[in-house]
Design an enzyme around this catalytic site. Structure first.
Site, PDB file in Angstrom:
ATOM      1  N   CYS A   1     -11.069 -18.463  44.013  1.00  0.00           N
ATOM      2  CA  CYS A   1     -10.850 -17.671  42.795  1.00  0.00           C
ATOM      3  C   CYS A   1     -10.062 -18.517  41.813  1.00  0.00           C
ATOM      4  O   CYS A   1     -10.476 -19.622  41.485  1.00  0.00           O
ATOM      5  CB  CYS A   1     -10.163 -16.338  43.114  1.00  0.00           C
ATOM      6  SG  CYS A   1      -8.581 -16.494  43.949  1.00  0.00           S
TER       7      CYS A   1
ATOM      8  N   ARG B   1      -6.829 -13.820  45.557  1.00  0.00           N
ATOM      9  CA  ARG B   1      -7.830 -12.751  45.624  1.00  0.00           C
ATOM     10  C   ARG B   1      -8.976 -13.142  46.538  1.00  0.00           C
ATOM     11  O   ARG B   1      -9.546 -12.311  47.237  1.00  0.00           O
ATOM     12  CB  ARG B   1      -8.371 -12.438  44.228  1.00  0.00           C
ATOM     13  CG  ARG B   1      -7.426 -11.658  43.357  1.00  0.00           C
ATOM     14  CD  ARG B   1      -7.949 -11.587  41.937  1.00  0.00           C
ATOM     15  NE  ARG B   1      -8.081 -12.902  41.330  1.00  0.00           N
ATOM     16  CZ  ARG B   1      -8.690 -13.147  40.184  1.00  0.00           C
ATOM     17  NH1 ARG B   1      -9.255 -12.162  39.530  1.00  0.00           N
ATOM     18  NH2 ARG B   1      -8.752 -14.360  39.697  1.00  0.00           N
TER      19      ARG B   1
END
Lengths: 418, 312
Positions: B262, B267
């Site tokens: 990411c 995340r």
């Protein structure tokens, strides 16, 4: 106003219990005013209830209730930092000053209780989450002093203006507009002060050196010392009243509404309220929503720097960019509403006279308040109270310099220009 | 009524066996996903250690799941000097202090869809803890269900957690793993879990974040499956079947190695968790992510929007 109808009914239903001598304490006008005020408070409570069913912001209702409590305390206890300073400096009446000291004392006991659980080990570099412990530099001294001058010029500090707005003090309006302008000014100057002083300034937290009990003892000793000095200086001090005497419930209620609360009681309750606020939401403060509005306005209009260096990592009443009403916004709504209710019931709501001259001084004073509080990361509530209660040296530095600023302003008779 | 009765009896039966974490997950859910009902029954189980890894400061302190301790992701779980994950020695100290032994079931949860809890689970897996689970729905669901929170901070006797050298097969690096795939020398599925606008290069950073990479776009060959698609509206993980289908529809069936990334690798650890721990695929999380790749000199990118940093 549907809610005021409800309260008048409840007032009626309770009237059989308050017949005879007690009932005659109240004039008809007082009864009506009190009913309307109860209506306002009920409305605020109803809003809190409605907010509680909204899941998106679960601390909004408690923030509103904290604001209501703060509004009542400030209005009923006349907990206005500038008025308290002026009473002491001009009239040599230092009794009101004790309320600040008591608020710090009870608050620091409450904070100790919470800190012990939030951050049991004080030997690491960590600070308790979101407590208002700020960097200490010459900038803080300057901004606090500026804030003090602003208080003298505009007639109150920011929390003072907010609660006095509820009393019909119209100068609060140009003062608060000035405050917003002051925030904008502070955002424009922030990066320079940050890079030249604040970034390298130490963030001094007493428990790192003394632990919690040591810090509490030192704080209480300082407060005792200041209290001793203050009481000695108060040659015209009013006596400290030991609560309110009344033989009936109705009489007690009337005294609560009409007579000013004792500074000791007020201070103690403000300290307890600060503890509750820190436990449940965030440390008590009144500038975050206002500065957030200013920052959002600037961002939307492309004014000022894109980035405010380091600001978002600071602990204090720091503005964020937000379009919605923050927790602090609900607190302000509660504060002003409750202050109005308290003032109106007690017959203290009068629209003050607004002249061009006193509007201008309020506006300029407000600018100084805004610049000073933003650069200090908070005001007399957010840094002075919430900082000293949290054993932050920044709180004490702010206290000293805001007092010196107000002292200078009063000696220069800035508060009489209106 | 009858259903409730049966439920109560089943619960009672289960709770008698609950001393050792049972395989109590409902059908179609992986063991690595801890169900709130199960956790509620195992709050006092000494073999279960609950860890909150949240982003919002003060949220743990104002109330957390009973017997949960707190890890701060940006200081406890990373090496800030080297831009690296926490080293084995420090992690060992941290885990032992938390009372974790080799046979402890570690349950992580956090705010924001378990964003950082998944990062914690990734670290625990790298350092060889056997039973690591993430609470389904995280903190938000727990609160929404009206389950109890406490402010009491527990302390535990030190555990005997023994650290492994670190499982390199769970972590992708630019030179060894990502570049060979980007330059098509090695075959693997690259999954970019950021928003479509970031993936396509329309924006350099998600709103509210600073630009931390001077190029926009994605790693050549990466496909875009935003991380939010792993969970339902209430934050709970989708079922195994739904997750399998979600990725299969994008051509990812676990037959070849997968790399997730990411912006900073946080995340994407959630997608790593889903693919590796729920679906059982071979997945590496690339924690250097776009802030490393997008800034690196001499590596190719794919930018569908053609945006150039600094150009008007």
């Amino acid at each position: 106003m549907g809610s005021s109808v409800i309260t008048s009914q409840s007032q009626q239903s309770s009237s059989p219990g308050t017949t005879g001598a007690a009932a005659s304490l109240w004039t008809r006008a007082e009864k009506v005013r009190t009913s309307i005020s109860f209506g306002v408070i009920s409305l605020l409570l109803l809003i809190a209830f409605l907010l509680s069913s909204n899941t998106s912001n679960n601390t909004a209702p408690i923030s509103l209730l904290i604001g209501v409590s703060l509004g009542l305390l400030l209005e009923r206890g006349r907990f206005c930092f500038f008025c308290i300073f002026r009473d002491g400096i001009e009239d040599k009446n230092t009794t009101p000053f004790l309320s600040i000291l008591v608020a710090i004392a009870t608050g620091s006991i409450g904070y100790t209780l919470i800190f012990g659980q939030f951050l049991p080990d004080t030997s690491t570099d960590r600070l308790p989450p979101v407590a208002h412990i700020g960097p200490v530099s010459w900038v803080l001294a300057l901004s606090a002093f500026t804030f003090g001058i602003g208080m003298a010029l505009s007639g109150a500090c920011i929390s003072g203006h907010l609660y006095r707005l509820g009393q019909g003090y119209l100068r609060a309006i140009p003062a608060l507009i000035g405050t917003l302008a002051g925030f904008v000014l502070a955002f424009l100057t922030w990066n320079w002060f940050y890079l030249n002083a604040i970034a390298d300034a130490p963030t001094i937290w007493l428990p790192h050196y003394l632990g919690y009990s040591g810090s509490l003892i030192v704080t209480l000793l300082i407060l005792l010392g200041v209290a001793y000095f203050v009481i000695k200086r108060g040659v015209n001090s009013e006596p400290i009243r030991n609560g309110i005497s009344a033989t009936t419930l109705s009489g007690a209620l009337r005294n609560l509404i009409m007579q000013r609360w004792s500074p000791i009681t007020t201070g103690a309750l403000v300290g307890i309220l600060g503890t509750i606020a820190y436990l449940r939401v965030e440390p008590l403060g009144v500038t975050r929503q206002l500065s957030t509005s200013a920052r959002t306005f600037m961002k939307n209009n492309g004014i000022g720097p894109e980035t405010l260096n380091g600001l978002d990592r600071m602990a204090g009443c720091v503005a964020v960019v937000a379009e919605t009403i923050t927790n602090n916004g609900w607190l302000i709504i509660g504060l002003v509403g409750a202050s109005f209710a308290a003032a109106f019931a007690g017959g203290r709501f009068t629209l003050s006279k607004l002249t061009p001259k006193n509007s201008v001084t309020a506006l300029i004073g407000g600018v100084l308040l805004g610049w000073g509080s933003m650069t200090s990361l908070g005001c007399t509530i957010g840094v002075l109270l919430s900082g000293t209660q949290a054993f932050a040296v920044s709180g004490w530095v702010f206290f000293i310099f805001v007092f010196l600023g107000a002292f200078t302003g009063i000696k220069l008779k800035l508060h009489t220009i209106n | 009524m009858k259903k409730i009765f049966v439920g109560v009896v089943t619960t009672a039966l289960f709770s008698t066996f609950a001393v050792v974490p049972a395989e109590a997950a409902p059908k179609n859910q992986a063991r690595a996903v801890a169900q709130p009902d199960w956790l509620e029954k195992n709050l006092d189980n000494p073999k279960v250690r609950i860890i909150e890894v949240s982003t919002e400061p003060g949220i743990y302190e104002r109330g957390h799941i009973k017997n949960a301790i707190k890890f701060t992701w940006h200081t406890d779980l990373v090496d800030t000097v080297n831009r690296d994950i926490i080293n084995a020695k420090n992690f060992s100290k941290l885990a032992q202090k938390a009372g974790i032994s080799d046979d402890t079931t570690v349950v992580l949860y956090g705010d924001k869809n378990n964003w950082f809890a998944a990062w914690g689970a990734w670290i625990f897996n790298i350092y060889g803890q056997k039973d690591v689970r993430v609470l389904d729905g995280g903190r938000v669901k727990w609160e929404k269900d009206g389950r109890a929170l406490t402010t009491a901070v527990p302390t535990f006797a030190a555990g005997n957690f023994s650290v492994t050298k670190g499982d390199r097969s769970l972590r992708a690096t630019l030179i060894n793993d990502v570049l060979p795939v980007a330059k098509k020398r090695v075959k693997a599925d690259l999954i970019d879990i950021r928003s479509a606008d970031e993936y396509n290069g329309k924006i350099f950073a998600p709103s509210g974040f600073q630009e931390l990479a001077v190029r926009a776009g994605h790693i050549p060959g990466a496909i875009n499956i935003p991380w939010g698609q792993n969970v339902n509206a209430d934050g709970t993980f989708k079922t195994v079947a739904d997750l399998k289908k979600l990725y299969a529809d994008k051509g990812i069936d676990g037959k070849q190695d997968i790399i997730t990334y990411c912006r900073i690798g946080e995340r994407s650890s959630l997608t790593w968790f889903v693919l590796s721990e729920i679906l059982g695929y071979n997945v590496k999380n690339y924690d250097g992510s776009w802030t490393e790749y997008g800034n690196t000199v001499g590596v190719p990118i794919q930018n569908n929007s053609g945006t150039i940093w600094g150009a008007a």
